[in-house]
Design a protein around this motif. Structure first.
Motif, short mmCIF file in Angstrom:
data_model
loop_
_atom_site.label_atom_id
_atom_site.label_comp_id
_atom_site.label_asym_id
_atom_site.label_seq_id
_atom_site.Cartn_x
_atom_site.Cartn_y
_atom_site.Cartn_z
N LEU A 156 -0.42 -9.85 -7.93
CA LEU A 156 -1.11 -9.24 -9.07
C LEU A 156 -1.04 -7.73 -8.94
O LEU A 156 -0.97 -7.19 -7.83
CB LEU A 156 -2.56 -9.70 -9.14
CG LEU A 156 -3.50 -9.26 -8.01
CD1 LEU A 156 -4.94 -9.21 -8.51
CD2 LEU A 156 -3.41 -10.23 -6.82
N PRO A 157 -1.08 -7.01 -10.08
CA PRO A 157 -1.08 -5.54 -10.01
C PRO A 157 -2.42 -5.03 -9.48
O PRO A 157 -3.46 -5.67 -9.68
CB PRO A 157 -0.85 -5.12 -11.46
CG PRO A 157 -1.33 -6.28 -12.28
CD PRO A 157 -1.04 -7.51 -11.46
N ASP A 158 -2.37 -3.90 -8.80
CA ASP A 158 -3.60 -3.29 -8.32
C ASP A 158 -4.48 -2.91 -9.51
O ASP A 158 -3.99 -2.35 -10.50
CB ASP A 158 -3.27 -2.05 -7.50
CG ASP A 158 -4.51 -1.36 -6.98
OD1 ASP A 158 -5.06 -1.82 -5.97
OD2 ASP A 158 -4.94 -0.37 -7.61
N PRO A 159 -5.78 -3.20 -9.47
CA PRO A 159 -6.66 -2.88 -10.60
C PRO A 159 -6.69 -1.39 -10.96
O PRO A 159 -6.95 -1.04 -12.10
CB PRO A 159 -8.05 -3.35 -10.11
CG PRO A 159 -7.75 -4.41 -9.09
CD PRO A 159 -6.50 -3.96 -8.41
N GLU A 160 -6.41 -0.52 -9.96
CA GLU A 160 -6.42 0.92 -10.20
C GLU A 160 -5.01 1.48 -10.41
O GLU A 160 -4.83 2.70 -10.48
CB GLU A 160 -7.08 1.64 -9.02
CG GLU A 160 -8.48 1.15 -8.70
CD GLU A 160 -9.44 1.34 -9.85
OE1 GLU A 160 -9.29 2.35 -10.59
OE2 GLU A 160 -10.33 0.49 -10.03
N GLY A 161 -4.02 0.60 -10.50
CA GLY A 161 -2.65 1.05 -10.75
C GLY A 161 -1.87 1.45 -9.52
O GLY A 161 -0.77 2.01 -9.63
N ASP A 162 -2.40 1.15 -8.32
CA ASP A 162 -1.74 1.54 -7.08
C ASP A 162 -0.93 0.36 -6.53
O ASP A 162 -1.33 -0.33 -5.59
CB ASP A 162 -2.78 1.99 -6.06
CG ASP A 162 -2.15 2.46 -4.74
OD1 ASP A 162 -0.95 2.78 -4.75
OD2 ASP A 162 -2.87 2.50 -3.73
N GLY A 163 0.22 0.12 -7.11
CA GLY A 163 1.13 -0.90 -6.61
C GLY A 163 0.69 -2.32 -6.92
O GLY A 163 0.10 -2.61 -7.96
N TRP A 164 0.97 -3.21 -5.97
CA TRP A 164 0.80 -4.64 -6.16
C TRP A 164 0.15 -5.26 -4.93
O TRP A 164 0.38 -4.80 -3.80
CB TRP A 164 2.16 -5.32 -6.39
CG TRP A 164 2.90 -4.77 -7.55
CD1 TRP A 164 3.64 -3.61 -7.58
CD2 TRP A 164 2.98 -5.31 -8.87
NE1 TRP A 164 4.18 -3.42 -8.83
CE2 TRP A 164 3.79 -4.45 -9.64
CE3 TRP A 164 2.46 -6.46 -9.47
CZ2 TRP A 164 4.08 -4.69 -10.97
CZ3 TRP A 164 2.76 -6.70 -10.80
CH2 TRP A 164 3.55 -5.84 -11.54
N HIS A 165 -0.62 -6.32 -5.15
CA HIS A 165 -1.25 -7.04 -4.06
C HIS A 165 -0.75 -8.48 -4.07
O HIS A 165 -0.44 -9.04 -5.12
CB HIS A 165 -2.77 -7.05 -4.21
CG HIS A 165 -3.38 -5.68 -4.11
ND1 HIS A 165 -3.77 -5.13 -2.93
CD2 HIS A 165 -3.63 -4.76 -5.08
CE1 HIS A 165 -4.27 -3.92 -3.15
NE2 HIS A 165 -4.18 -3.67 -4.44
N MET A 166 -0.70 -9.07 -2.88
CA MET A 166 -0.35 -10.47 -2.73
C MET A 166 -1.46 -11.17 -1.96
O MET A 166 -1.85 -10.72 -0.88
CB MET A 166 0.98 -10.62 -1.97
CG MET A 166 1.44 -12.06 -1.82
SD MET A 166 2.89 -12.23 -0.72
CE MET A 166 4.14 -11.37 -1.68
#
Length: 334
Positions: A156-166
Motif C-alpha cells: 500500500l502507498p504510504d499515507p503521507e506520500g513517502d513511498g510504499w509499505h508492505m
C-alpha cells in the motif's frame, strides 16, 4: 460464486483498473485428489468482472519458475498495485523446498505488467526472512514451526506520500528462554518499505508477538464504514493452547486499528460470522462506494470446497462485523 470444475480455487486478491475488477487467484487441479497437495501445485489464475459477480476467466498471470529458483515449488498469495508511471506491480509469495529438511522456504518477489494481462517476473527474491527480526526455519527440537513463514505481501502507498509499505505474514525471532511467546504465539505483522516498489528495506514488525496467533495470514488494512481495521486469517490449529481454550472457531479475523500501519488491537480481534470461510478480502464497489467482502469457501461438512463466494455486504453489529449477501441487502433497500 467463482468456481472451476477442474480445479480448486482458494486464496485471491483483487484490483480495480477503473473499468473492470481483476481477480487473481490460486488454483490447482482436482486430479491431485488430496486438497492438501494443492499448496505445492499452485499457479496464479486471472479473471475479470464488471460487477464482482459474473467473472470471465482470462489467461493465467503467473506460474512457478524452473528450478533452482525461490519460486520453483509454487506461487502463493500477493497483491497488485499501480506505479505512478502506469506500470502494474504484482507482489507474490515464492515457495521452494529447503533441501536438508523438506520444509518450505517462503520469500517475496514481484512481476510487472503494462495491461494486467501479460506479466514478467523481476529477478528475485526481493525480500526474505533474515533470522534477526523474522524467524527462519529450524528443524525440531530447536524449531517450533512447520515452515519458514514469510509470505502474503500486501502493498500500500504510504499515507503521507513517502513511498510504499508492505505488510507480511511473518513470525518474530525466538524470545528469551521461558518466554510464553517462544513457541506458537509468535505471529506478527511483518513490515518492509520501498521508495520505488523495486528495492525493499526490511523493517521491524508492526505488531508484537504474544497476541494469540501463531501466524496472521493474508493481511489487509481497510476502512469499513469509517472504521480502520486490519483483516487477517488464522485457523484455530495455528493458535496457542490458551487461545484455543476460549472455544474460538478460527477463520477470518478483524482487528480494530488506529491506521493502516497500526497500532492494531490483535489481541482483541473478532472472528467473522461464518467459520467455513477463509482468506477474506474487502473490495470497494466502484458504482456505490460501498464495502463488499469476498472469501473462499474452505470446508463444508468436513470436506474442502475451494470456491470463491459472491460478494457480501458488510455492516457493524457493535464491534463485530456482520455479513449479508449483497442481493439481500439490495432487496431490503428496495
Amino acid at each position: 460464486m467463482f468456481k472451476l470444475p477442474e480445479a480448486w480455487v482458494w486464496d485471491f486478491w483483487t484490483v480495480d483498473d477503473g473499468e473492470q475488477y481483476h481477480l487473481f487467484f490460486l488454483y490447482a487441479s482436482r486430479a491431485l485428489h488430496d486438497p492438501h497437495a494443492r499448496h505445492y501445485r499452485a499457479s496464479v489464475g486471472h479473471a475479470v468482472s464488471h460487477d464482482l459477480v459474473k467473472w470471465e476467466r482470462v489467461t493465467d498471470a503467473l506460474v512457478r519458475s524452473d528450478a533452482p529458483a525461490f519460486d520453483d515449488l509454487a506461487m502463493w498469495t500477493g497483491s497488485t498495485v499501480r506505479h505512478p508511471d502506469g506500470r502494474w506491480f504484482m507482489f507474490y509469495t515464492g515457495s521452494t523446498l529447503i533441501p536438508e529438511t523438506g520444509a518450505n522456504r517462503q520469500s517475496i518477489g514481484y512481476a510487472v505488467s503494462t495491461d494486467l494481462l501479460e506479466w514478467h517476473k523481476a529477478p528475485g527474491p526481493v525480500l526474505q526472512a533474515d533470522g534477526q527480526i523474522y524467524e527462519t526455519y529450524a528443524p525440531p527440537p530447536e524449531g517450533n514451526w512447520h515452515d519458514e513463514a514469510f509470505r502474503d505481501p500486501w502493498v500500500l502507498p504510504d499515507p503521507e506520500g513517502d513511498g510504499w509499505h508492505m505488510l507480511i505474514t511473518a513470525r518474530s525471532v525466538p524470545g528469551p528462554a521461558g518466554d510464553p511467546a517462544d513457541r506458537v504465539d509468535r505471529g506478527v505483522v511483518g513490515h518492509a518499505w520501498s521508495s520505488d516498489l523495486e528495492t525493499w528495506e526490511l523493517r521491524p514488525p508492526l505488531s508484537t508477538p504474544g497476541q494469540g496467533f501463531g501466524q496472521l495470514e493474508v493481511l489487509q488494512p481497510f476502512v469499513v464504514d469509517g472504521r480502520q481495521v486490519l483483516l487477517f486469517n488464522c485457523f484455530v490449529g495455528d493458535m496457542p493452547e490458551a487461545a484455543r481454550s476460549r472455544d474460538v472457531t478460527g477463520g477470518v479475523w478483524i482487528a480494530q486499528a488506529e491506521g493502516p500501519l497500526g497500532p492494531y488491537d490483535i489481541a482483541g480481534a473478532q472472528v467473522i460470522d461464518d467459520p467455513s470461510l477463509y482468506v477474506g478480502k474487502f473490495v470497494t464497489d466502484r458504482d456505490t462506494g460501498e464495502t463488499k467482502f469476498l472469501a473462499f469457501v474452505h470446508d463444508r461438512d468436513g470436506a474442502f470446497v475451494g470456491e470463491i463466494t459472491d460478494p457480501y455486504a458488510v455492516t457493524w453489529d457493535g464491534d463485530r462485523l456482520a455479513l449479508m449477501p449483497a442481493a439481500d441487502k439490495a432487496d431490503v433497500r428496495a
